[in-house]
Design a protein around this motif. Structure first.
Motif, PDB file in Angstrom:
ATOM      1  N   LEU A 187     -32.424  -6.183   5.514  1.00  0.00           N
ATOM      2  CA  LEU A 187     -32.713  -7.042   4.373  1.00  0.00           C
ATOM      3  C   LEU A 187     -31.814  -8.267   4.385  1.00  0.00           C
ATOM      4  CD1 LEU A 187     -33.170  -4.359   1.575  1.00  0.00           C
ATOM      5  CD2 LEU A 187     -34.754  -5.123   3.344  1.00  0.00           C
ATOM      6  N   GLY A 188     -32.364  -9.369   3.931  1.00  0.00           N
ATOM      7  CA  GLY A 188     -31.615 -10.609   3.850  1.00  0.00           C
ATOM      8  C   GLY A 188     -32.474 -11.658   3.177  1.00  0.00           C
ATOM      9  N   PHE A 189     -32.269 -11.890   1.893  1.00  0.00           N
ATOM     10  CA  PHE A 189     -33.139 -12.770   1.125  1.00  0.00           C
ATOM     11  C   PHE A 189     -32.883 -14.238   1.454  1.00  0.00           C
ATOM     12  CE2 PHE A 189     -34.112 -15.362  -2.597  1.00  0.00           C
ATOM     13  CZ  PHE A 189     -35.439 -15.020  -2.803  1.00  0.00           C
ATOM     14  N   LEU A 190     -33.974 -14.984   1.620  1.00  0.00           N
ATOM     15  CA  LEU A 190     -33.937 -16.440   1.722  1.00  0.00           C
ATOM     16  C   LEU A 190     -34.880 -17.009   0.680  1.00  0.00           C
ATOM     17  CD1 LEU A 190     -34.175 -17.070   5.594  1.00  0.00           C
ATOM     18  CD2 LEU A 190     -32.112 -17.033   4.188  1.00  0.00           C
ATOM     19  N   ALA A 244     -46.313 -13.193   4.054  1.00  0.00           N
ATOM     20  CA  ALA A 244     -45.979 -14.056   5.186  1.00  0.00           C
ATOM     21  C   ALA A 244     -45.303 -13.250   6.290  1.00  0.00           C
ATOM     22  CB  ALA A 244     -45.067 -15.187   4.712  1.00  0.00           C
ATOM     23  N   SER A 245     -45.570 -13.647   7.532  1.00  0.00           N
ATOM     24  CA  SER A 245     -45.048 -12.931   8.700  1.00  0.00           C
ATOM     25  C   SER A 245     -45.090 -13.859   9.913  1.00  0.00           C
ATOM     26  CB  SER A 245     -45.869 -11.661   8.927  1.00  0.00           C
ATOM     27  OG  SER A 245     -47.238 -11.959   9.112  1.00  0.00           O
ATOM     28  N   MET A 250     -36.218 -20.508   3.502  1.00  0.00           N
ATOM     29  CA  MET A 250     -37.305 -19.923   4.276  1.00  0.00           C
ATOM     30  C   MET A 250     -38.068 -21.020   5.018  1.00  0.00           C
ATOM     31  SD  MET A 250     -40.462 -17.554   2.917  1.00  0.00           S
ATOM     32  CE  MET A 250     -41.778 -17.003   4.004  1.00  0.00           C
ATOM     33  N   GLY A 251     -38.249 -22.165   4.372  1.00  0.00           N
ATOM     34  CA  GLY A 251     -38.916 -23.277   5.030  1.00  0.00           C
ATOM     35  C   GLY A 251     -38.159 -23.755   6.254  1.00  0.00           C
ATOM     36  N   SER A 252     -36.839 -23.826   6.153  1.00  0.00           N
ATOM     37  CA  SER A 252     -36.012 -24.231   7.296  1.00  0.00           C
ATOM     38  C   SER A 252     -36.087 -23.188   8.414  1.00  0.00           C
ATOM     39  CB  SER A 252     -34.560 -24.420   6.855  1.00  0.00           C
ATOM     40  OG  SER A 252     -34.458 -25.461   5.900  1.00  0.00           O
ATOM     41  N   PHE A 253     -36.047 -21.920   8.029  1.00  0.00           N
ATOM     42  CA  PHE A 253     -36.160 -20.831   9.004  1.00  0.00           C
ATOM     43  C   PHE A 253     -37.489 -20.922   9.750  1.00  0.00           C
ATOM     44  CE2 PHE A 253     -38.074 -16.669   9.829  1.00  0.00           C
ATOM     45  CZ  PHE A 253     -37.129 -16.077  10.653  1.00  0.00           C
ATOM     46  N   MET A 254     -38.574 -21.151   9.026  1.00  0.00           N
ATOM     47  CA  MET A 254     -39.894 -21.219   9.644  1.00  0.00           C
ATOM     48  C   MET A 254     -40.004 -22.418  10.581  1.00  0.00           C
ATOM     49  SD  MET A 254     -42.286 -20.063   6.400  1.00  0.00           S
ATOM     50  CE  MET A 254     -43.808 -20.504   7.252  1.00  0.00           C
ATOM     51  N   ALA A 255     -39.448 -23.554  10.189  1.00  0.00           N
ATOM     52  CA  ALA A 255     -39.495 -24.743  11.043  1.00  0.00           C
ATOM     53  C   ALA A 255     -38.766 -24.494  12.358  1.00  0.00           C
ATOM     54  CB  ALA A 255     -38.895 -25.936  10.311  1.00  0.00           C
ATOM     55  N   ALA A 256     -37.614 -23.828  12.284  1.00  0.00           N
ATOM     56  CA  ALA A 256     -36.864 -23.514  13.502  1.00  0.00           C
ATOM     57  C   ALA A 256     -37.635 -22.526  14.371  1.00  0.00           C
ATOM     58  CB  ALA A 256     -35.495 -22.940  13.136  1.00  0.00           C
ATOM     59  N   ASP A 257     -38.336 -21.590  13.748  1.00  0.00           N
ATOM     60  CA  ASP A 257     -39.120 -20.606  14.489  1.00  0.00           C
ATOM     61  C   ASP A 257     -40.278 -21.275  15.230  1.00  0.00           C
ATOM     62  OD1 ASP A 257     -38.453 -17.878  14.729  1.00  0.00           O
ATOM     63  OD2 ASP A 257     -40.297 -17.253  13.729  1.00  0.00           O
ATOM     64  N   ALA A 271     -47.091 -22.873   1.625  1.00  0.00           N
ATOM     65  CA  ALA A 271     -45.736 -23.162   1.159  1.00  0.00           C
ATOM     66  C   ALA A 271     -44.920 -21.874   1.078  1.00  0.00           C
ATOM     67  CB  ALA A 271     -45.785 -23.826  -0.214  1.00  0.00           C
ATOM     68  N   PRO A 272     -43.704 -21.846   1.622  1.00  0.00           N
ATOM     69  CA  PRO A 272     -42.865 -20.643   1.533  1.00  0.00           C
ATOM     70  C   PRO A 272     -42.419 -20.371   0.104  1.00  0.00           C
ATOM     71  CG  PRO A 272     -41.616 -22.479   2.457  1.00  0.00           C
ATOM     72  CD  PRO A 272     -43.036 -22.954   2.336  1.00  0.00           C
ATOM     73  N   VAL A 273     -42.265 -19.104  -0.213  1.00  0.00           N
ATOM     74  CA  VAL A 273     -41.757 -18.673  -1.523  1.00  0.00           C
ATOM     75  C   VAL A 273     -40.424 -17.951  -1.353  1.00  0.00           C
ATOM     76  CG1 VAL A 273     -42.164 -17.135  -3.490  1.00  0.00           C
ATOM     77  CG2 VAL A 273     -44.031 -18.544  -2.600  1.00  0.00           C
ATOM     78  N   GLY A 274     -40.367 -16.997  -0.443  1.00  0.00           N
ATOM     79  CA  GLY A 274     -39.123 -16.260  -0.220  1.00  0.00           C
ATOM     80  C   GLY A 274     -39.273 -15.285   0.924  1.00  0.00           C
ATOM     81  N   LEU A 275     -38.240 -15.185   1.743  1.00  0.00           N
ATOM     82  CA  LEU A 275     -38.205 -14.221   2.848  1.00  0.00           C
ATOM     83  C   LEU A 275     -37.293 -13.071   2.420  1.00  0.00           C
ATOM     84  CD1 LEU A 275     -37.915 -15.067   6.608  1.00  0.00           C
ATOM     85  CD2 LEU A 275     -36.488 -13.279   5.638  1.00  0.00           C
ATOM     86  N   VAL A 276     -37.773 -11.843   2.614  1.00  0.00           N
ATOM     87  CA  VAL A 276     -37.022 -10.705   2.079  1.00  0.00           C
ATOM     88  C   VAL A 276     -36.408  -9.807   3.142  1.00  0.00           C
ATOM     89  CG1 VAL A 276     -38.279 -10.667  -0.102  1.00  0.00           C
ATOM     90  CG2 VAL A 276     -39.134  -9.336   1.826  1.00  0.00           C
TER      91      VAL A 276
END
Length: 342
Positions: A311-314, A113-114, A319-326, A135-140
């Protein structure tokens, strides 16, 4: 290899039990739920039993591909099965995402994902997949973009750049690696945040745009930090600011745009894992845990930071919340700049 210890099994006479008259309504619903969940539980219990395909929606050699090739071998160690990279470039990342969206939700097809996952819904009138199919799994991690000018331009700060743009509206220009990219939208976000008018000149790729900047053909541009770190350190280009909220460890002396008076400016080339929507929650949780574990590996940390990544794991939910805001951010920028693609 079994990654889950799921206690309890659905009884073979579950349907007969459901018809027993003295069961309470709560017991009946509980047993019915187990019966319905049985296929998903069995899948989770046996997963993974074969190689996992990691779709990278860009050609080999780019930033996201390089990060995938760092993550895949360690993820394979955690899961006990090979993780095979499959490059599926095209349509700004949309073709690879569409292939994952259409794949079975069984944990054997994943997406690197990107940003196109959050940029495309804001820009494209039609897409080959629906955002809710991923569906998001994790942002690394995240890689900043960096605001650049030619050292001979006479511009030594963001304040000077903005002042010149306001003094000469429309006369300054900026380069990007194409319409609808993170680099293009970073500049449009700067314009919308500062009330400036700077002309966009798209190039065929970021390398051509950087070459034009060094040659003095354009006034400014944004670029992914790892791709231009050598030119910054060598003095070929001047870095005025980075686009993330925190300074980059690779360029600690350069301030963020948020520090310099644009508090809502937060842009990055982020990366992580996503899966087809409907992938069982137990599989997503296992992938999330495996990602989180490998992100504590000192070798992974060193390799990613050497490439300019922060680095900063979500986890999946964050990650879903981050993507919605983006998505919301890029929709505002697209409306401001009147950008529509496809």
């Amino acid at each position: 290899m079994r990654l889950f210890n799921l206690h309890g099994q659905v009884p073979s006479d579950a349907h007969a039990v459901l018809n027993t008259p003295d069961l309470t309504r709560r017991q009946t619903l509980f047993v019915a739920g187990l019966a319905l969940a049985a296929p998903g539980l069995a899948l989770a219990q046996n997963w993974p039993s074969r190689p996992i395909r990691l779709v990278v929606p860009f050609p080999p050699g780019g930033l996201i591909d390089n990060m995938a090739r760092l993550v895949a071998p360690r993820l394979a160690q955690e899961l006990g099965q090979p993780v095979v990279i499959d490059n599926k470039p095209g349509a700004g990342g949309n073709l690879g995402a569409a292939e994952v969206a259409r794949a079975p939700a069984d944990g054997y097809t994943l997406l690197m994902a990107s940003p196109p996952l959050t940029i495309s819904p804001a820009l494209y009138a039609s897409m080959p997949y629906k955002p809710e199919q991923i569906a998001p799994v994790g942002l690394v991690g995240r890689v900043p973009n960096v605001l650049l000018v030619n050292p001979k331009s006479g511009i030594n700060s963001v304040a000077e750049l903005i002042a010149r743009a306001k003094r000469e509206p429309g006369r300054m220009n900026y380069a990007s690696n194409g319409n609808g990219t993170s680099l293009h939208l970073s500049a449009e976000l700067l314009k919308s945040s500062t009330g400036t008018f700077i002309t966009h000149i798209p190039y065929r790729g970021a390398a051509a745009a950087v070459t034009a900047l060094i040659a003095g053909e354009i006034d400014m541009m944004f670029e992914n930090l790892p791709s231009v770190l050598g030119q910054i350190q060598g003095g070929a280009v001047k870095a005025l600011a980075v686009t993330t909220r925190q300074r980059s460890k690779a360029l600690p002396a350069v301030a963020t745009l948020a520090e310099l008076g644009l508090p809502d400016f937060d842009v990055s080339a982020w990366y992580g894992l996503a899966a087809p929507a409907g992938t069982p929650a137990a599989l997503v949780a296992s992938l999330e845990q495996a990602l989180q574990k490998l992100m504590r590996d000192p070798e992974i940390i060193k390799a990613m930071e050497s490439r300019g990544a922060d680095l900063g794991f979500l986890g999946a939910a964050a990650m879903g919340s981050f993507m919605a805001a983006d998505v919301a951010k890029w929709k505002r920028v697209a409306e401001f700049a009147k950008i529509t693609l496809g």
